[in-house]
Write an enzyme that holds these catalytic residues in place. Structure first.
Site, short mmCIF file in Angstrom:
data_model
loop_
_atom_site.label_atom_id
_atom_site.label_comp_id
_atom_site.label_asym_id
_atom_site.label_seq_id
_atom_site.Cartn_x
_atom_site.Cartn_y
_atom_site.Cartn_z
N LYS A 180 -26.34 47.23 -22.03
CA LYS A 180 -26.34 48.70 -22.17
C LYS A 180 -27.64 49.30 -21.62
O LYS A 180 -28.59 48.58 -21.35
CB LYS A 180 -26.13 49.09 -23.64
C1 LIG Z 1 -20.37 48.22 -25.76
C2 LIG Z 1 -19.37 49.15 -26.26
C3 LIG Z 1 -18.90 49.10 -27.58
C4 LIG Z 1 -19.24 47.99 -28.54
O1 LIG Z 1 -20.56 47.72 -28.70
P1 LIG Z 1 -21.03 46.28 -29.18
O2 LIG Z 1 -22.48 46.49 -29.43
O3 LIG Z 1 -20.75 45.33 -28.06
O4 LIG Z 1 -20.29 45.92 -30.41
C5 LIG Z 1 -18.01 50.07 -28.00
N1 LIG Z 1 -17.58 51.04 -27.18
C6 LIG Z 1 -18.00 51.11 -25.91
C7 LIG Z 1 -17.49 52.22 -25.04
C8 LIG Z 1 -18.88 50.17 -25.40
O5 LIG Z 1 -19.26 50.24 -24.12
#
Ligand SMILES: *Cc1c(COP(=O)(O)O)cnc(C)c1O
Length: 364
Positions: A180
């Site tokens: 991210k």
């Molecule tokens: C990454 C992501 C999640 C989940 O996050 P995690 O930290 O991997 O559990 C949920 N929604 C979206 C749109 C994402 O990109």
């Protein structure tokens, strides 16, 4: 190889992690508190609650709002599965609404068509780093007495009319997963201005205990706490967010300029406020000289890591087909899923890399 994502670990991250290691207290403590303060400042929200994933953040948000059996929650089928699964974890019904092809985000009109007297909430996803059309979605929510949960996992730092991501729902969710825009390996943050929702999330992450009265169990809870080890990495990352975002936006402009006018490619549009380019996602249409998958293979031979987010909308996977969804239900999501291609845009992508990507696509 020009990778599609790259976690950036600097000296500050190492320094703060070492402080935690030296302190001997690795679980949630001072660094988690500091991360929460940083997120309140970043988003200008009253509360922020750190948890150990974006999925945990979404689950906590649904719990706090009181979503349960008999309730319907509207969301987009063009997202990562973690947006939708927490609806099932709370025993509620998923109702998908199709997207707007120019932003990849949920269409307000399609939301409206799906509202029933059982609808309790909408989970909006600020996909690829661009905010949803909240002017319209907020009106729909208000008129129909619905709560908004903003899945801002891909949009930390995005803004619209001076409001930052993290403020467009009754409650908002971020992920700090390794790929991210800011990250700590695994982690998540919830933001809200609502005192009661915040307290419910704090209990939910901590086995149903209030932080003020330990070993008193008020309701079901999970262990969704973040560790200080992870929080310390995230604290350092929050301080670098602005610089990261500027580089992503600069890279996006360069990609846009380089690829503009190529027949058969649809470039991403900035429609709602500032886009933070978690992904720079183009569409490869029939008019391009290669298919999308041929273009990926071509880019691979040039050591360019292009990727598809997401190859299939949620409703076409067996997990959701078992709930009664089928191919044909959400035609815009299906069309877009067959065309999308995300190109490297992260802060470490250089001007030279961009030229290489642009040339490779032009010579495809
Ligand atoms: C990454 C992501 C999640 C989940 O996050 P995690 O930290 O991997 O559990 C949920 N929604 C979206 C749109 C994402 O990109």
């Amino acid at each position: 190889m020009i990778n599609i994502a790259k976690p950036l670990i600097g000296s500050k991250e190492r320094e703060l992690v070492n402080q935690v290691l030296d302190s001997g207290m690795l679980a949630a403590g001072q660094k988690v508190k500091r991360l929460e303060e940083e997120f309140c400042r970043l988003c200008s929200t009253r509360h922020s609650i750190a948890v150990n994933s974006g999925t945990a953040a979404l689950h906590s948000a649904l719990y706090a709002i009181g979503v349960g059996p008999g309730d319907e929650v509207i969301t987009t089928p063009f997202t990562f599965v973690a947006t939708a699964n927490p609806i099932l974890m709370q025993g509620a019904k998923i109702v998908f609404a199709d997207i707007d092809e120019s932003t990849f985000n949920i269409s307000p009109q399609k939301i409206l068509e799906k509202v029933t007297d059982k609808t309790k909430a909408i989970i909006t996803v600020d996909l690829f780093g661009q905010l949803c059309d909240y002017d319209e979605i907020s009106k729909i929510a208000e008129r129909n007495n619905l709560k908004i949960i903003e899945d801002a996992c891909q949009a930390v730092g995005a803004s619209y009319k001076d409001r930052k991501a993290g403020n467009f729902g009754n409650i908002s969710c971020f992920s700090l997963y390794a790929t991210k825009n800011i990250m700590c390996g695994e982690g998540g943050v919830i933001t809200t201005n609502d005192d009661e929702l915040a307290e419910k999330c704090r209990r939910f992450r901590h086995h149903g205990q209030s932080e003020a009265t330990r070993y008193q169990y008020y309701d079901i809870g999970y262990n969704y706490r973040l560790s200080d080890l992870h929080a310390s990495i995230a604290v350092a990352q929050v301080e670098r967010l602005e610089g990261f975002t500027e580089k992503r936006q600069r890279n996006a402009r360069r990609l846009h300029d380089g690829l503009f006018g190529i027949k058969g490619l649809v470039l991403p549009e900035e429609k709602i406020g500032s886009h933070v380019y978690h992904q720079f996602t183009i569409r490869v249409t029939k008019d391009f000289q290669l298919t999308r998958d041929e273009l990926i293979a071509h880019l691979r031979t040039h050591d360019i890591g292009a990727a598809v987010f997401y190859p299939k909308p949620l409703h076409m996977h067996p997990h959701f087909e078992r709930l009664g969804f089928k191919q044909g239900d959400f035609p815009v999501s299906e069309m877009v899923a067959s065309q999308v291609l995300s190109l490297p845009v992260h802060p470490e992508v250089t001007e030279k890399d961009i030229s290489k990507i642009v040339e490779a696509i032009k010579n495809a």
